[in-house]
Design a protein around this motif. Structure first.
Motif, PDB file in Angstrom:
ATOM      1  N   LEU A 107      95.310 179.166   1.766  1.00 41.60           N
ATOM      2  CA  LEU A 107      96.289 179.387   0.705  1.00 41.60           C
ATOM      3  C   LEU A 107      97.694 179.004   1.159  1.00 41.60           C
ATOM      4  O   LEU A 107      98.444 178.341   0.425  1.00 41.60           O
ATOM      5  N   ILE A 108      98.053 179.386   2.379  1.00 35.55           N
ATOM      6  CA  ILE A 108      99.396 179.085   2.889  1.00 35.55           C
ATOM      7  C   ILE A 108      99.574 177.582   3.082  1.00 35.55           C
ATOM      8  O   ILE A 108     100.556 176.982   2.624  1.00 35.55           O
ATOM      9  N   VAL A 109      98.631 176.951   3.779  1.00 28.57           N
ATOM     10  CA  VAL A 109      98.787 175.522   4.074  1.00 28.57           C
ATOM     11  C   VAL A 109      98.678 174.682   2.807  1.00 28.57           C
ATOM     12  O   VAL A 109      99.328 173.637   2.687  1.00 28.57           O
ATOM     13  N   PHE A 110      97.852 175.126   1.853  1.00 29.98           N
ATOM     14  CA  PHE A 110      97.745 174.419   0.577  1.00 29.98           C
ATOM     15  C   PHE A 110      99.083 174.443  -0.160  1.00 29.98           C
ATOM     16  O   PHE A 110      99.559 173.408  -0.648  1.00 29.98           O
ATOM     17  N   THR A 111      99.716 175.608  -0.210  1.00 32.78           N
ATOM     18  CA  THR A 111     100.990 175.739  -0.920  1.00 32.78           C
ATOM     19  C   THR A 111     102.101 174.961  -0.226  1.00 32.78           C
ATOM     20  O   THR A 111     102.807 174.156  -0.856  1.00 32.78           O
ATOM     21  N   VAL A 112     102.237 175.186   1.082  1.00 34.38           N
ATOM     22  CA  VAL A 112     103.320 174.527   1.821  1.00 34.38           C
ATOM     23  C   VAL A 112     103.114 173.019   1.866  1.00 34.38           C
ATOM     24  O   VAL A 112     104.041 172.234   1.603  1.00 34.38           O
ATOM     25  N   GLY A 113     101.904 172.586   2.206  1.00 38.56           N
ATOM     26  CA  GLY A 113     101.638 171.155   2.304  1.00 38.56           C
ATOM     27  C   GLY A 113     101.790 170.433   0.982  1.00 38.56           C
ATOM     28  O   GLY A 113     102.348 169.324   0.926  1.00 38.56           O
TER      29      GLY A 113
ATOM     30  N   LEU B   3      98.752 182.321  12.029  1.00 38.16           N
ATOM     31  CA  LEU B   3      99.977 181.517  12.118  1.00 38.16           C
ATOM     32  C   LEU B   3      99.740 180.219  12.883  1.00 38.16           C
ATOM     33  O   LEU B   3     100.255 179.156  12.498  1.00 38.16           O
ATOM     34  N   SER B   4      98.964 180.291  13.957  1.00 37.01           N
ATOM     35  CA  SER B   4      98.703 179.090  14.751  1.00 37.01           C
ATOM     36  C   SER B   4      97.891 178.068  13.957  1.00 37.01           C
ATOM     37  O   SER B   4      98.134 176.858  14.071  1.00 37.01           O
ATOM     38  N   LEU B   5      96.947 178.532  13.153  1.00 36.79           N
ATOM     39  CA  LEU B   5      96.164 177.607  12.330  1.00 36.79           C
ATOM     40  C   LEU B   5      96.985 177.054  11.173  1.00 36.79           C
ATOM     41  O   LEU B   5      96.824 175.889  10.792  1.00 36.79           O
ATOM     42  N   CYS B   6      97.871 177.867  10.620  1.00 40.22           N
ATOM     43  CA  CYS B   6      98.760 177.374   9.563  1.00 40.22           C
ATOM     44  C   CYS B   6      99.644 176.244  10.066  1.00 40.22           C
ATOM     45  O   CYS B   6      99.952 175.295   9.327  1.00 40.22           O
ATOM     46  N   ALA B   7     100.041 176.338  11.331  1.00 44.88           N
ATOM     47  CA  ALA B   7     100.946 175.344  11.900  1.00 44.88           C
ATOM     48  C   ALA B   7     100.295 173.977  12.058  1.00 44.88           C
ATOM     49  O   ALA B   7     101.014 172.969  12.174  1.00 44.88           O
TER      50      ALA B   7
ATOM     51  N   TYR C 174      97.382 168.445   3.878  1.00 46.45           N
ATOM     52  CA  TYR C 174      97.767 168.546   2.474  1.00 46.45           C
ATOM     53  C   TYR C 174      99.078 167.819   2.202  1.00 46.45           C
ATOM     54  O   TYR C 174      99.267 167.245   1.125  1.00 46.45           O
ATOM     55  N   CYS C 175      99.969 167.845   3.170  1.00 46.89           N
ATOM     56  CA  CYS C 175     101.248 167.169   2.996  1.00 46.89           C
ATOM     57  C   CYS C 175     101.050 165.654   2.865  1.00 46.89           C
ATOM     58  O   CYS C 175     101.589 165.033   1.938  1.00 46.89           O
ATOM     59  N   ARG C 176     100.264 165.070   3.739  1.00 44.78           N
ATOM     60  CA  ARG C 176     100.041 163.623   3.691  1.00 44.78           C
ATOM     61  C   ARG C 176      99.256 163.229   2.447  1.00 44.78           C
ATOM     62  O   ARG C 176      99.549 162.202   1.813  1.00 44.78           O
ATOM     63  N   LEU C 177      98.256 164.027   2.087  1.00 43.37           N
ATOM     64  CA  LEU C 177      97.458 163.707   0.904  1.00 43.37           C
ATOM     65  C   LEU C 177      98.300 163.821  -0.366  1.00 43.37           C
ATOM     66  O   LEU C 177      98.245 162.940  -1.240  1.00 43.37           O
ATOM     67  N   ALA C 178      99.079 164.901  -0.487  1.00 41.57           N
ATOM     68  CA  ALA C 178      99.920 165.077  -1.668  1.00 41.57           C
ATOM     69  C   ALA C 178     100.969 163.978  -1.765  1.00 41.57           C
ATOM     70  O   ALA C 178     101.263 163.464  -2.860  1.00 41.57           O
TER      71      ALA C 178
ATOM     72  N   VAL D  84      89.693 170.177  -3.762  1.00 44.06           N
ATOM     73  CA  VAL D  84      88.460 169.810  -3.051  1.00 44.06           C
ATOM     74  C   VAL D  84      88.681 169.888  -1.543  1.00 44.06           C
ATOM     75  O   VAL D  84      87.842 170.411  -0.797  1.00 44.06           O
ATOM     76  N   THR D  85      89.812 169.376  -1.087  1.00 44.38           N
ATOM     77  CA  THR D  85      90.143 169.446   0.343  1.00 44.38           C
ATOM     78  C   THR D  85      90.245 170.887   0.809  1.00 44.38           C
ATOM     79  O   THR D  85      89.770 171.239   1.905  1.00 44.38           O
ATOM     80  N   ALA D  86      90.847 171.749  -0.017  1.00 46.29           N
ATOM     81  CA  ALA D  86      90.974 173.157   0.344  1.00 46.29           C
ATOM     82  C   ALA D  86      89.606 173.827   0.455  1.00 46.29           C
ATOM     83  O   ALA D  86      89.355 174.601   1.388  1.00 46.29           O
ATOM     84  N   ALA D  87      88.715 173.552  -0.497  1.00 48.74           N
ATOM     85  CA  ALA D  87      87.381 174.146  -0.459  1.00 48.74           C
ATOM     86  C   ALA D  87      86.619 173.713   0.789  1.00 48.74           C
ATOM     87  O   ALA D  87      85.905 174.514   1.415  1.00 48.74           O
ATOM     88  N   LEU D  88      86.767 172.452   1.169  1.00 49.57           N
ATOM     89  CA  LEU D  88      86.091 171.962   2.368  1.00 49.57           C
ATOM     90  C   LEU D  88      86.730 172.493   3.649  1.00 49.57           C
ATOM     91  O   LEU D  88      86.059 172.630   4.669  1.00 49.57           O
ATOM     92  N   ASP D  89      88.030 172.793   3.584  1.00 50.79           N
ATOM     93  CA  ASP D  89      88.747 173.246   4.778  1.00 50.79           C
ATOM     94  C   ASP D  89      88.469 174.703   5.125  1.00 50.79           C
ATOM     95  O   ASP D  89      88.703 175.116   6.268  1.00 50.79           O
ATOM     96  N   VAL D  90      87.995 175.497   4.167  1.00 45.21           N
ATOM     97  CA  VAL D  90      87.758 176.913   4.451  1.00 45.21           C
ATOM     98  C   VAL D  90      86.746 177.066   5.581  1.00 45.21           C
ATOM     99  O   VAL D  90      86.930 177.871   6.509  1.00 45.21           O
TER     100      VAL D  90
END
Length: 273
Positions: free
Chosen positions: A83-89, A139-143, A149-153, A194-200
C-alpha cells in the motif's frame, strides 16, 4: 470456454481463496485450542497428531496455532508495504511523467540510484542500520519496492501524454488537475494494480527472509520467517516445524500470485476485445 470467461473464473477462485486466508488470519484465533505463545515443556517436540495437527516446537507450543497467529503479521505487514509503495511510487512516477523537465530528471535519477543495488541486499542493509523489528522490516522493504511503481507509472504517463484524446482535452481547455485525475490516473491504475497484486507474494517472501536473518520480526512474534529461523536448529529432530511453516508461506504466496495472474489475463483479454 473463451479466454475472458476462463480469466473471470480464475479471478473468482483466487478471490475466494484470498477471502479464506483473511478469515483464517482475522478469526482463526477463535478456533484455536492451544495458546500460541504459552510454553508447555511436557509436550515439547510432539509429532503431528490429532491434538496437535502440525506437531509442537521446542517449547511445546502448537505449530498450527502459531502459523494461524503468525499469518496476520506476515500477510498484513506485506499488504501495508504494498500500500505504501503503491501510493508513493504512483504519485512520484505520475508527477514525473506529467510534469517532465527537471522534476522528471530528478525523480528518475533518484529511482536509478535505488535500483542500482539488488533489492533484497539493499533491504538487508537498511534493516541492519535500523535494527530488527517488524516496523523496521516494513520500512526497509518500502525503501526498495517503491521504484518499480515509480518507473512504471512514469512510463505509462509519458505514453499517454501524446495520445489524441489527451491533446483534444488540452485544446478544449481542460486544466492539469482534470487531465491528471480524469484521464491519466484511470488509465495507469490497471497495470499498477496488477503489479501490486503480484508484489504481495514477493514482499511476504522478503519479509520472511529478513526475519529469518534476524532483521525482521523478533520473539515473541510468530511471523513465519522468524519461526523458521528459530526452528532451523531442530531441522533433523523436528522437521515439521519448518516444513509446515514453509507450506503456509508457499500457499499464501501462490494465492496472491494467482490473483495477480488472473487480473492480468482478464485485463489483457478486455484490452484485446
Amino acid at each position: 470456454m473463451d479466454k475472458k470467461r476462463k480469466s473471470r473464473i480464475w479471478l473468482i477462485v483466487s478471490l475466494i481463496l484470498l477471502l479464506l486466508l483473511f478469515v483464517a488470519a482475522f478469526g482463526g484465533e477463535k478456533w484455536l485450542h492451544h495458546a500460541p505463545f504459552k510454553p508447555d515443556m511436557r509436550h515439547a517436540f510432539q509429532k503431528p497428531c490429532l491434538e496437535y495437527p502440525f506437531g509442537t516446537d521446542n517449547l511445546g507450543r502448537c505449530v498450527f496455532c502459531r502459523i494461524i497467529k503468525g499469518s496476520r503479521t506476515s500477510i498484513f505487514s506485506a499488504l501495508f508495504v504494498v500500500l505504501i509503495v503503491f501510493t508513493v511510487g504512483t504519485l512520484l512516477g505520475t508527477a514525473a511523467g506529467f510534469a517532465g523537465g527537471i522534476w522528471e530528471n530528478i525523480i528518475m535519477k533518484i529511482t536509478l540510484i535505488f535500483q542500482a543495488f539488488p533489492s533484497f541486499i539493499l533491504a538487508v542493509a537498511i534493516a541492519g542500520i535500523l535494527g530488527n523489528g517488524v516496523i523496521n522490516g516494513v520500512l526497509s522493504l518500502c525503501a526498495v519496492y517503491w521504484t518499480t511503481y515509480c518507473r512504471l507509472a512514469r512510463s505509462l504517463t509519458v505514453s499517454l501524454r501524446e495520445v489524441p484524446y489527451m491533446k483534444a482535452a488540452k485544446v478544449c481547455g481542460a486544466g492539469k488537475p482534470a487531465i491528471l485525475f480524469r484521464y491519466i490516473l484511470p488509465n495507469v491504475m490497471p497495470s499498477l494494480l496488477v503489479t501490486a497484486a503480484l508484489d504481495v507474494g514477493s514482499v511476504i517472501l522478503s519479509m520472511a527472509g529478513l526475519s529469518f536473518l534476524g532483521l525482521g520480526a523478533v520473539r515473541p512474534t510468530a511471523e513465519w520467517g522468524a519461526v523458521m529461523s528459530e526452528a532451523k536448529d531442530y531441522l533433523q529432530t523436528a522437521p515439521w516445524i519448518i516444513v509446515f511453516n514453509g507450506i503456509a508461506l508457499f500457499v499464501v504466496v501462490t494465492v496472491f500470485n494467482l490473483l495477480g495472474d488472473s487480473l492480468r489475463d482478464l485485463l489483457d483479454t478486455e484490452a484485446e476485445m
